[in-house]
Scaffold this active site. Structure first.
Site, PDB file in Angstrom:
ATOM      1  N   GLY A 193      25.686 -17.501   7.334  1.00 44.80           N
ATOM      2  CA  GLY A 193      26.663 -16.875   6.431  1.00 44.80           C
ATOM      3  C   GLY A 193      27.725 -16.104   7.199  1.00 44.80           C
TER       4      GLY A 193
ATOM      5  N   TYR B  68       7.474 -24.022   4.253  1.00 41.51           N
ATOM      6  CA  TYR B  68       8.948 -24.022   4.307  1.00 41.51           C
ATOM      7  C   TYR B  68       9.486 -25.447   4.155  1.00 41.51           C
ATOM      8  CZ  TYR B  68      13.505 -23.410   6.765  1.00 41.51           C
ATOM      9  OH  TYR B  68      14.824 -23.403   7.144  1.00 41.51           O
TER      10      TYR B  68
ATOM     11  N   PRO C 281      21.004 -28.977   9.290  1.00 37.86           N
ATOM     12  CA  PRO C 281      21.291 -28.564  10.665  1.00 37.86           C
ATOM     13  C   PRO C 281      20.038 -28.645  11.539  1.00 37.86           C
ATOM     14  CG  PRO C 281      21.616 -26.736   9.108  1.00 37.86           C
ATOM     15  CD  PRO C 281      20.872 -27.821   8.393  1.00 37.86           C
ATOM     16  N   THR C 282      20.240 -28.857  12.819  1.00 36.52           N
ATOM     17  CA  THR C 282      19.151 -28.704  13.790  1.00 36.52           C
ATOM     18  C   THR C 282      18.981 -27.195  14.061  1.00 36.52           C
ATOM     19  OG1 THR C 282      20.850 -29.188  15.442  1.00 36.52           O
ATOM     20  CG2 THR C 282      19.384 -30.991  14.827  1.00 36.52           C
ATOM     21  N   ASN C 283      18.262 -26.811  15.129  1.00 34.45           N
ATOM     22  CA  ASN C 283      17.994 -25.375  15.371  1.00 34.45           C
ATOM     23  C   ASN C 283      19.290 -24.608  15.625  1.00 34.45           C
ATOM     24  OD1 ASN C 283      15.432 -26.802  15.905  1.00 34.45           O
ATOM     25  ND2 ASN C 283      14.713 -24.771  16.468  1.00 34.45           N
ATOM     26  N   VAL C 284      19.521 -23.567  14.813  1.00 34.95           N
ATOM     27  CA  VAL C 284      20.786 -22.824  14.861  1.00 34.95           C
ATOM     28  C   VAL C 284      20.615 -21.536  15.673  1.00 34.95           C
ATOM     29  CG1 VAL C 284      22.664 -21.898  13.445  1.00 34.95           C
ATOM     30  CG2 VAL C 284      21.100 -23.590  12.452  1.00 34.95           C
TER      31      VAL C 284
ATOM     32  N   LYS D  62      13.517 -10.246  23.788  1.00 33.64           N
ATOM     33  CA  LYS D  62      12.413  -9.979  24.720  1.00 33.64           C
ATOM     34  C   LYS D  62      12.941  -9.814  26.149  1.00 33.64           C
ATOM     35  CE  LYS D  62       8.914 -12.211  21.879  1.00 33.64           C
ATOM     36  NZ  LYS D  62       8.083 -13.373  21.583  1.00 33.64           N
TER      37      LYS D  62
ATOM     38  N   ARG E 223      14.266 -28.889  21.880  1.00 32.28           N
ATOM     39  CA  ARG E 223      14.984 -28.557  20.650  1.00 32.28           C
ATOM     40  C   ARG E 223      16.456 -28.950  20.827  1.00 32.28           C
ATOM     41  NH1 ARG E 223      10.550 -28.370  19.276  1.00 32.28           N
ATOM     42  NH2 ARG E 223       9.364 -26.764  18.176  1.00 32.28           N
TER      43      ARG E 223
HETATM   44  P1  NAP Z   1      19.017 -15.733   8.054  1.00 28.65           P
HETATM   45  O1  NAP Z   1      19.853 -15.295   9.188  1.00 28.65           O
HETATM   46  O2  NAP Z   1      17.575 -15.327   8.023  1.00 28.65           O
HETATM   47  O3  NAP Z   1      19.715 -15.239   6.709  1.00 28.65           O
HETATM   48  C1  NAP Z   1      19.083 -15.430   5.479  1.00 28.65           C
HETATM   49  C2  NAP Z   1      20.032 -15.036   4.404  1.00 28.65           C
HETATM   50  O4  NAP Z   1      19.383 -15.254   3.138  1.00 28.65           O
HETATM   51  C3  NAP Z   1      20.421 -13.558   4.450  1.00 28.65           C
HETATM   52  O5  NAP Z   1      21.755 -13.414   4.011  1.00 28.65           O
HETATM   53  C4  NAP Z   1      19.461 -12.936   3.451  1.00 28.65           C
HETATM   54  O6  NAP Z   1      19.965 -11.744   2.859  1.00 28.65           O
HETATM   55  C5  NAP Z   1      19.404 -14.036   2.404  1.00 28.65           C
HETATM   56  N1  NAP Z   1      18.189 -13.955   1.603  1.00 28.65           N
HETATM   57  C6  NAP Z   1      16.904 -14.028   2.020  1.00 28.65           C
HETATM   58  N2  NAP Z   1      16.060 -13.872   0.977  1.00 28.65           N
HETATM   59  C7  NAP Z   1      16.848 -13.677  -0.130  1.00 28.65           C
HETATM   60  C8  NAP Z   1      16.577 -13.441  -1.490  1.00 28.65           C
HETATM   61  N3  NAP Z   1      15.312 -13.376  -1.960  1.00 28.65           N
HETATM   62  N4  NAP Z   1      17.612 -13.274  -2.334  1.00 28.65           N
HETATM   63  C9  NAP Z   1      18.896 -13.325  -1.878  1.00 28.65           C
HETATM   64  N5  NAP Z   1      19.217 -13.567  -0.599  1.00 28.65           N
HETATM   65  C10 NAP Z   1      18.189 -13.731   0.276  1.00 28.65           C
HETATM   66  O7  NAP Z   1      19.029 -17.315   7.899  1.00 28.65           O
HETATM   67  P2  NAP Z   1      20.043 -18.372   8.518  1.00 28.65           P
HETATM   68  O8  NAP Z   1      19.514 -18.739   9.862  1.00 28.65           O
HETATM   69  O9  NAP Z   1      21.441 -17.898   8.358  1.00 28.65           O
HETATM   70  O10 NAP Z   1      19.771 -19.627   7.576  1.00 28.65           O
HETATM   71  C11 NAP Z   1      20.719 -20.052   6.604  1.00 28.65           C
HETATM   72  C12 NAP Z   1      20.267 -21.396   6.077  1.00 28.65           C
HETATM   73  O11 NAP Z   1      20.213 -22.329   7.154  1.00 28.65           O
HETATM   74  C13 NAP Z   1      18.877 -21.373   5.444  1.00 28.65           C
HETATM   75  O12 NAP Z   1      18.882 -22.131   4.264  1.00 28.65           O
HETATM   76  C14 NAP Z   1      18.005 -22.003   6.497  1.00 28.65           C
HETATM   77  O13 NAP Z   1      16.896 -22.648   5.922  1.00 28.65           O
HETATM   78  C15 NAP Z   1      18.957 -22.972   7.159  1.00 28.65           C
HETATM   79  N6  NAP Z   1      18.634 -23.316   8.549  1.00 28.65           N
HETATM   80  C16 NAP Z   1      18.533 -22.344   9.504  1.00 28.65           C
HETATM   81  C17 NAP Z   1      18.204 -22.725  10.796  1.00 28.65           C
HETATM   82  C18 NAP Z   1      18.068 -21.717  11.927  1.00 28.65           C
HETATM   83  O14 NAP Z   1      17.681 -22.119  13.034  1.00 28.65           O
HETATM   84  N7  NAP Z   1      18.388 -20.444  11.723  1.00 28.65           N
HETATM   85  C19 NAP Z   1      17.993 -24.078  11.111  1.00 28.65           C
HETATM   86  C20 NAP Z   1      18.137 -25.021  10.112  1.00 28.65           C
HETATM   87  C21 NAP Z   1      18.461 -24.627   8.832  1.00 28.65           C
HETATM   88  P3  NAP Z   1      19.773 -10.320   3.625  1.00 28.65           P
HETATM   89  O15 NAP Z   1      20.747 -10.329   4.767  1.00 28.65           O
HETATM   90  O16 NAP Z   1      20.112  -9.318   2.600  1.00 28.65           O
HETATM   91  O17 NAP Z   1      18.348 -10.290   4.063  1.00 28.65           O
HETATM   92  P1  GDP Z   2      10.869 -24.421  15.382  1.00 26.79           P
HETATM   93  O1  GDP Z   2      11.944 -25.268  15.991  1.00 26.79           O
HETATM   94  O2  GDP Z   2      10.869 -24.498  13.901  1.00 26.79           O
HETATM   95  O3  GDP Z   2       9.537 -24.696  15.994  1.00 26.79           O
HETATM   96  O4  GDP Z   2      11.235 -22.916  15.635  1.00 26.79           O
HETATM   97  P2  GDP Z   2      11.439 -21.859  16.803  1.00 26.79           P
HETATM   98  O5  GDP Z   2      12.870 -21.532  16.928  1.00 26.79           O
HETATM   99  O6  GDP Z   2      10.512 -20.754  16.448  1.00 26.79           O
HETATM  100  O7  GDP Z   2      11.018 -22.522  18.202  1.00 26.79           O
HETATM  101  C1  GDP Z   2       9.661 -22.652  18.533  1.00 26.79           C
HETATM  102  C2  GDP Z   2       9.464 -23.122  19.972  1.00 26.79           C
HETATM  103  O8  GDP Z   2       9.886 -22.092  20.886  1.00 26.79           O
HETATM  104  C3  GDP Z   2       7.981 -23.374  20.233  1.00 26.79           C
HETATM  105  O9  GDP Z   2       7.838 -24.392  21.216  1.00 26.79           O
HETATM  106  C4  GDP Z   2       7.534 -22.036  20.795  1.00 26.79           C
HETATM  107  O10 GDP Z   2       6.354 -22.124  21.600  1.00 26.79           O
HETATM  108  C5  GDP Z   2       8.733 -21.651  21.644  1.00 26.79           C
HETATM  109  N1  GDP Z   2       8.848 -20.188  21.876  1.00 26.79           N
HETATM  110  C6  GDP Z   2       8.712 -19.578  23.081  1.00 26.79           C
HETATM  111  N2  GDP Z   2       8.820 -18.256  22.944  1.00 26.79           N
HETATM  112  C7  GDP Z   2       9.079 -18.012  21.639  1.00 26.79           C
HETATM  113  C8  GDP Z   2       9.337 -16.819  20.890  1.00 26.79           C
HETATM  114  O11 GDP Z   2       9.336 -15.706  21.399  1.00 26.79           O
HETATM  115  N3  GDP Z   2       9.572 -16.978  19.558  1.00 26.79           N
HETATM  116  C9  GDP Z   2       9.596 -18.215  18.952  1.00 26.79           C
HETATM  117  N4  GDP Z   2       9.886 -18.294  17.650  1.00 26.79           N
HETATM  118  N5  GDP Z   2       9.343 -19.356  19.631  1.00 26.79           N
HETATM  119  C10 GDP Z   2       9.090 -19.250  20.955  1.00 26.79           C
END
Ligand code: NAP
Ligand code: GDP
Length: 329
Positions: free
Chosen positions: A20, A146, A173-176, A197, A218
């Site tokens: 966002g 999830y 999306p892939t890992n963001v 960390k 990843r």
């Molecule tokens: P994020 O940083 O954890 O942000 C989550 C957002 O959702 C925040 O704005 C949070 O609000 C809001 N939220 C959580 N629970 C809520 C609720 N009950 N009601 C209203 N709002 C709520 O997540 P992100 O990484 O930006 O992810 C955004 C999207 O991308 C998600 O749909 C996720 O599944 C998808 N995605 C993420 C990744 C990744 O690696 N991060 C990878 C693939 C897909 P607050 O700020 O107020 O908590």
């Molecule tokens: P995933 O892609 O959904 O599995 O999500 P993550 O972003 O949590 O990545 C997980 C991978 O990173 C695994 O192989 C973990 O063993 C490795 N990893 C190493 N250190 C960490 C850590 O501190 N946090 C998380 N989340 N993963 C870690």
């Protein structure tokens, strides 16, 4: 019901999260990957509305009166958070998406772009992942709550199209990673967790411990690249079928190499170890961006992904600069 406005009102759920915040940045610019003339963008957080509550969500739609929705809000976490709370990840995400899509439909919203994740794909599958393979077998056990909730978004989109002719679609999306991530030490995704960390290890003179074997791979996407592609999808992708948003499938990075890149970006010179007793999760999940690349080419558009090391350096610099001041850290 009151008349619809003559310009786009785009409600962004999860507007304060990693993606966002990146969309807030993307719509500071105009063009195919940015704001359109007359756009009104409304970014909401969980504090504005708990989207698990259907009635509260209805009130949000009545207040904002969106014509379009970018649906990002979700309970999101890394491997360790998902393994610890499968039921919460399933239920919160099912409730959130049901409230958003049904209220969008009842409010006459013409287009919704929701966000899935490559976790939704089957664990046992031929690579690369493509849009057609989402439902072709069970997801990896480490985040099945999830993953099933997110798969359901695609099913709901198809159902709203079949019954009501709605254009509710999803991107995958892939890992963001990027500025403004969730940096919780145990609950975050790998890159923000490792940044946090490593910074603590640097400041405390303690070892930097990376979980797992370091061997998993990843395919990372920079949040600011992803945001521009999501805005483009809202503007120009008109299909219910989901769309993978990722760099090229051979852009995989091992966790060990990602950790080494964090070490370099932070200038950490201390002891650095792997803790192989921690879970590795899924070994790899490379996704094809062929459909995305083809669509962009058809529209005469060129999109340059930010190189991983540059994006990581920008993200680390943002984290260090905001360490003492950002509410999410
Ligand atoms: P994020 O940083 O954890 O942000 C989550 C957002 O959702 C925040 O704005 C949070 O609000 C809001 N939220 C959580 N629970 C809520 C609720 N009950 N009601 C209203 N709002 C709520 O997540 P992100 O990484 O930006 O992810 C955004 C999207 O991308 C998600 O749909 C996720 O599944 C998808 N995605 C993420 C990744 C990744 O690696 N991060 C990878 C693939 C897909 P607050 O700020 O107020 O908590
Ligand atoms: P995933 O892609 O959904 O599995 O999500 P993550 O972003 O949590 O990545 C997980 C991978 O990173 C695994 O192989 C973990 O063993 C490795 N990893 C190493 N250190 C960490 C850590 O501190 N946090 C998380 N989340 N993963 C870690």
């Amino acid at each position: 019901m009151a008349e619809k406005p003559d310009h786009r009102v785009i409600l962004v759920t999860g507007g304060t999260g990693l993606v966002g915040r990146a969309i807030q940045h993307a719509v500071e610019s105009t063009g195919p990957f940015g704001r359109q003339p007359g756009d009104e963008w409304v970014f909401v957080s969980s504090g504005d509305c708990d989207l698990r509550d259907f009635g509260v969500t209805r009130a949000l739609f009545e207040r904002v009166r969106p014509t379009h929705v970018v649906h990002l809000a979700a309970r999101v976490g890394g491997l360790f958070a998902n393994m610890a709370a499968q039921a919460d990840f399933l239920r919160d995400n099912v409730l959130i998406t049901d409230a958003v899509l049904q209220n969008a439909h009842e409010a006459g919203v013409g287009k919704v772009v929701s966000c899935l994740s490559t976790c939704v794909f089957p664990d046992q599958v031929t690579y690369p992942l493509t849009e057609a393979k989402i439902h072709a077998g069970p997801p990896h056990a480490s985040n099945f709550g999830y993953s099933h909730a997110k798969r359901l978004v695609d099913v709901q989109n198809r159902a709203y199209a079949a019954q009501h002719g709605r254009l509710y679609t999803a991107v995958i999306p892939t890992n963001v990673f990027g500025p403004g991530d969730n940096y919780a030490l145990e609950a975050a995704h790998v890159l923000p967790a490792l940044m946090h960390k490593c910074l603590l290890a640097k400041r405390g003179g303690t070892p930097f411990v990376v979980g797992g074997t370091g061997r998993p791979l990843r395919q990372f996407i920079y949040s600011r690249d992803l945001a521009r592609l999501i805005v483009w999808a809202l503007n120009a992708y008109h299909d219910v079928e989901p769309l993978i948003l990722s760099p090229a499938e051979d852009d995989e990075v091992s966790i060990a190499d990602a950790a080494a890149a964090v070490v370099r970006a932070l200038g950490f010179e201390g002891e650095y170890v792997q803790d192989a007793s921690r879970p590795d999760g899924q070994y790899r999940k490379p996704a094809s961006n062929a459909k995305l690349v083809g669509l962009l080419e058809d529209q005469g558009l060129v999109f340059e992904f930010t190189p991983f090391e540059q994006a990581l350096q920008e993200s680390v610099d943002w984290f260090v600069e905001h360490y003492a001041t950002d509410a999410r850290i």
